[in-house]
Scaffold this active site. Structure first.
Site, PDB file in Angstrom:
ATOM      1  N   LYS A  15       0.844  -1.200   0.000  1.00  0.00           N
ATOM      2  CA  LYS A  15       0.000   0.000   0.000  1.00  0.00           C
ATOM      3  C   LYS A  15       0.874   1.243   0.000  1.00  0.00           C
ATOM      4  CE  LYS A  15       0.907   1.313   4.401  1.00  0.00           C
ATOM      5  NZ  LYS A  15       1.559   2.595   4.791  1.00  0.00           N
ATOM      6  N   ASP A 142      -3.275  -1.578   9.294  1.00  0.00           N
ATOM      7  CA  ASP A 142      -3.264  -1.588   7.835  1.00  0.00           C
ATOM      8  C   ASP A 142      -3.949  -2.815   7.236  1.00  0.00           C
ATOM      9  OD1 ASP A 142      -1.844   0.794   7.792  1.00  0.00           O
ATOM     10  OD2 ASP A 142       0.106  -0.175   7.566  1.00  0.00           O
TER      11      ASP A 142
END
Length: 304
Positions: A15, A142
């Protein structure tokens, strides 16, 4: 009864935080965050196969030094899902590591998310994506986004997600560092710097970031990317400032530290420009004393 599944392979995508505002410390020890996550094309790979008991194997470029035991997020993800549904975590997991470790790219979180998805399929549980995200939040802030993917606005400690329906992709060059950075150490350094300066961080302009993504224009996105953790990462690793400056000097539209670092990301106009940036960065950094890994051209966004 469904036929047994021989094996499942799931990609574990890295990410990028296109903007990251770090707020105050919460009672649970986490910080309030405002961020926009974007999936990157860079990925690990998780394979899950039937087994008696749970075993984890690690391979690939960045596997060295990682532990394949209950401390690993992928291992813990399989245990967590099995416990949730009340079964034994019988799976042989193989994680092929392509994402740099402790680099601000959520490699471990991505592996955990992919393990949840892979074991859900292997064990034919039909657990919903929403439940997988909730389980992922128990493993790390996350992980829920890594389960969902695409592009999303995140609040809370990063686990409260709202997807953004932006099509297309943006092109970046990632430059990993020769050394790692600890996420807790970066947050601690940010707290120290803020105590010393007395400055407060304004709320993130999430709307501007989302508008830039929807426009599909790299130059517009370049004007709104930001990362509160960058100043702390640079404080701990001053050479990152030289790397960021070099990227801007050779034509990157934007340069920022990825998450807690130390990987740096450079925004390109398109895929061809990303390749061009790699060459120019190599020349600019030659003899500078800044030690980096090999640059990696990647795409971000909803490309799948």
């Amino acid at each position: 009864m469904n036929a047994p599944v021989a094996s499942v392979v799931v990609r574990a995508y890295a990410k990028l935080n296109l903007c990251l505002r770090v707020g105050g410390l919460r009672e649970d020890g986490y910080h309030e965050l405002q961020t926009v996550f974007s999936r990157l094309s860079l990925h690990d790979e998780v394979m899950a196969e039937p087994a008696d008991g749970l075993v984890l194997r690690l391979s690939g470029r960045y596997a060295e030094g990682l532990l394949a035991d209950e401390s690993n997020l992928a291992y813990r993800a399989a245990e967590l899902l099995a416990d949730h549904v009340g079964i034994s975590p019988d799976a042989a997991l193989t994680v092929r590591k392509t994402i740099p470790v402790a680099a601000g790219l959520a490699g471990g979180s991505a592996d955990a998310a992919a393990t949840l998805i892979a074991c859900n399929r292997l064990w034919q549980l039909n657990v919903s994506g929403q439940v997988l995200e909730a389980l992922g939040a128990k493993l790390g802030s996350d992980v829920p986004f890594c389960v969902r993917g695409g592009i999303a606005v995140a609040t809370g400690r990063g686990e409260q997600l709202e997807s953004v329906a932006a099509e297309g992709q943006f092109h970046w060059v990632l430059v990993p560092s020769a050394e790692q950075l600890s996420t807790p150490a970066v947050y601690a350094e940010l707290a120290r710097l803020r105590r010393g300066s007395g400055e407060t961080t304004p709320p993130a302009d999430i709307a501007a970031v989302v508008a830039a993504l929807l426009s599909g224009k790299p130059r517009r996105l370049a004007g709104v990317v930001t990362n509160d953790l960058e100043v702390a990462a640079v404080s701990l690793r001053p050479e990152l400032d030289l790397l960021l400056a070099a990227g801007r000097d050779v034509g990157a539209l934007a340069a920022l530290v990825c998450g807690s670092g130390p990987t740096c990301a450079f925004l390109a106009r398109d895929a061809a420009h990303a390749v061009e940036l790699i060459g120019r960065l190599g020349v600019a950094l030659a003899g500078s004393g800044v030690e980096t890994g090999s640059p990696i051209p990647v795409a971000s966004g909803c490309y799948l």
